[in-house]
Motif scaffolding. Structure first.
Motif, PDB file in Angstrom:
ATOM      1  N   ARG A  32       1.445  -5.414  -2.453  1.00  0.00           N
ATOM      2  CA  ARG A  32       0.672  -4.671  -3.342  1.00  0.00           C
ATOM      3  C   ARG A  32       0.941  -3.171  -2.843  1.00  0.00           C
ATOM      4  NH1 ARG A  32      -4.958  -7.273  -5.047  1.00  0.00           N
ATOM      5  NH2 ARG A  32      -3.918  -9.073  -6.331  1.00  0.00           N
ATOM      6  N   GLN A  33       1.060  -2.175  -3.656  1.00  0.00           N
ATOM      7  CA  GLN A  33       1.294  -0.849  -3.264  1.00  0.00           C
ATOM      8  C   GLN A  33      -0.270  -0.264  -3.527  1.00  0.00           C
ATOM      9  OE1 GLN A  33       4.728   0.921  -4.813  1.00  0.00           O
ATOM     10  NE2 GLN A  33       6.115   0.170  -3.143  1.00  0.00           N
ATOM     11  N   SER A  34      -0.738   0.604  -2.653  1.00  0.00           N
ATOM     12  CA  SER A  34      -1.758   1.393  -2.947  1.00  0.00           C
ATOM     13  C   SER A  34      -1.855   2.722  -2.176  1.00  0.00           C
ATOM     14  CB  SER A  34      -3.092   0.462  -2.353  1.00  0.00           C
ATOM     15  OG  SER A  34      -3.003   0.182  -1.166  1.00  0.00           O
ATOM     16  N   GLN A  35      -2.618   3.579  -2.887  1.00  0.00           N
ATOM     17  CA  GLN A  35      -2.828   4.912  -1.858  1.00  0.00           C
ATOM     18  C   GLN A  35      -4.185   5.027  -1.342  1.00  0.00           C
ATOM     19  OE1 GLN A  35      -1.637   7.718  -4.617  1.00  0.00           O
ATOM     20  NE2 GLN A  35       0.332   7.702  -4.187  1.00  0.00           N
ATOM     21  N   SER A  36      -4.374   5.594  -0.198  1.00  0.00           N
ATOM     22  CA  SER A  36      -5.706   5.942   0.426  1.00  0.00           C
ATOM     23  C   SER A  36      -5.630   6.812   1.058  1.00  0.00           C
ATOM     24  CB  SER A  36      -6.097   4.441   1.007  1.00  0.00           C
ATOM     25  OG  SER A  36      -5.217   4.270   2.294  1.00  0.00           O
TER      26      SER A  36
END
Length: 506
Positions: free
Chosen positions: A10-14
């Protein structure tokens, strides 16, 4: 439906808070004194950082250097109301003129301990602390400080009490005396902390209450004044009744006091005069913690052309030098990888600190300029024209986040022709208007309420309802409970108490 382990990508931004980002955020909300302390700690721990004391620095003198300031027009034009005047760094000058300043900066930079040249990694960094060398102390260093209240009481304790146990209890009591002279901790808690019987602590308390200044170590205003009256042999039954009813005296209810004390009006007036001659806060006569003066971070003054000139206070800007020559010399003699890594980290930390300080200065200047632009009428005409303003209004105007503006305005002060104010002062709630006019600042409304009350006559004391009506007639839509809240916050008594004060002043 089967349950089995699976691998899923999964790709996510934080948002990751790096140590450098945390440092920049911390520097932004520090006051000038806290910033000076923080920079001093960094200089002590980082061998590549130095403080420039009274040196000219690395700025190129082009004949038109005007300092760290900005010009704000009272009638701003879109995109053309502020001109930043921060000095350019060496890299910016080289890039703009497409030249090498290697032969210019070394002559102007102060010499370092290793004999090579040193230059500033951030050319804006203003002046030093104004002192000389560490050993060059002024006459103030040899002047003895005033004795504090605690020291004064401890000296008397040593001369008065010989028993070691009572002296220990006395020190515990004295440690709980605040700067005004009152006992700040309940006596039973002091007894529990010292592990002593309560009656024994009370005996020592009565001894401490005989010390100079008279009235010290009291647990209430009534006890403080009673101790002073007993010392003057003026604590008779009538005065005792007056001391038990100080709340009636605060409300100026003189008929009730005459009845309770059993005296006539003349005797009551003499008793009140005796109370006024006492000292309600005996501890304030002694030196306490030194009062730190407010040092403004931003200076605002009017320019000849009618604009506002905004400057950063150079005294609050620490000036740092990054000793690149020392780094080059030491890195060549590093014996192992650990030493090289330590030096590289010191250099990275030093460069990041100077850049963070520069960004902090630019951000403070930018926010201050926008505050001045929005509060131009206040600076020109006074508090009646203070506009309601919130963090979002400033943040949207300068393209920053509200949290950044909040940090910038925390613990910062602005010196203006109308006085020195905390930056938070300019952010006030909006009071709606009765018509289509612009909303009013809560601070301006409070100031108007105070003026109305100060100008009232003894025969025409304004009630809260009368103040509400007067404000609505002038175009301010405000509720009665809001007027009462503002009045109480300013320490102004009710109309009933004000009428008693004006009719029967003490």
């Amino acid at each position: 439906m089967s349950l089995s382990p699976k691998l899923i990508l999964r790709q996510s931004q934080s948002l990751v808070m790096t140590p450098q980002l945390m440092q920049a955020i911390k520097l932004l909300q520090l006051s000038s004194m806290d910033l000076a302390s923080y920079v001093a700690q960094e200089i002590e721990s980082n061998p590549l950082l130095e403080r420039a004391e009274g040196e000219p620095g690395g700025d190129v003198d082009d004949g038109d250097h005007r300092g760290d300031d900005a010009v704000v027009s009272s009638e701003p034009r879109d995109g053309d109301w502020m001109e930043a005047r921060l000095p350019e760094t060496r890299a910016e000058i080289e890039e703009r003129f497409d030249t090498d300043l290697g032969n210019v900066f070394p002559d102007e930079a102060p010499a370092n301990r290793s004999g090579g040249e040193t230059y500033t990694a951030s050319a804006w960094s203003g002046v030093g602390t104004g002192g000389g060398e560490d050993g060059d102390n002024g006459v103030e260093a040899y002047v003895s400080a005033d004795a504090t209240l605690i020291e004064h009481l401890e000296n008397q304790l040593g001369l008065t009490v010989a028993d070691a146990r009572q002296r220990m209890i006395g020190r515990g009591i004295i440690d709980s005396v605040d700067e005004t002279g009152y006992l700040s901790e309940p006596l039973d808690l002091i007894a529990a902390r010292l592990g002593a019987p309560l009656d024994e602590v009370e005996v020592v308390l009565r001894i401490v209450q005989t010390f100079d200044p008279i009235g010290v170590a009291a647990r209430s205003l009534e006890e403080c004044l009673t101790i002073q009256l007993r010392e003057k042999n003026r604590f008779d039954p009538a005065m005792a009744a007056l001391m038990r009813n100080l709340e009636l005296l605060a409300r100026r209810d003189l008929p009730a006091l005459r009845r309770l004390c059993g005296v006539d009006g003349e005797d009551l007036a003499e008793m009140i005069a005796e109370l006024r001659a006492l000292t309600p806060k005996p501890g304030l006569a002694f030196g306490g913690s030194p009062i730190q003066p407010v040092v403004p971070d931003v200076m605002v003054r009017s320019a000849p052309d009618g604009t506002w000139l905004i400057e950063l206070n150079a005294e609050t800007l620490p000036r740092l030098l990054v000793n690149q020559s020392y780094y080059a010399t030491v890195s060549r003699t590093a014996k192992n990888q650990g030493e090289k890594q330590f030096l590289a980290e010191c250099l990275q930390t030093a460069n990041w600190l100077t850049r963070s300080l520069e960004q902090r200065a630019r951000t403070i200047l930018k926010v201050s300029a926008e505050i001045v632009r929005q509060q131009d009428a206040f600076l020109t005409h006074g508090v009646h024209f203070l506009r309601p303003m919130n963090l979002r209004a400033v943040a949207d105007a300068i393209g920053m986040h509200e949290s950044t503006v909040s940090r910038v305005t925390a613990n910062k002060y602005v010196a203006t022709p109308r006085g020195t104010f905390e930056m938070k002062y300019f952010f006030t709630a909006a009071i709606p208007s009765t018509g289509r006019a612009e909303a009013h600042s809560a601070e301006a409304v409070r100031h108007r309420i105070r003026q109305m009350i100060e100008g009232e006559a003894a025969a025409d004391v304004l009630s809260d309802d009368a103040i509400v009506q007067a404000l609505r007639d002038s175009g301010i839509d405000i509720a009665r409970r809001t007027v009462a809240k503002y009045r109480e916050a300013m320490g102004i008594p009710s109309s009933v108490q004000r009428r008693r004060e004006k009719v029967s002043p003490l």
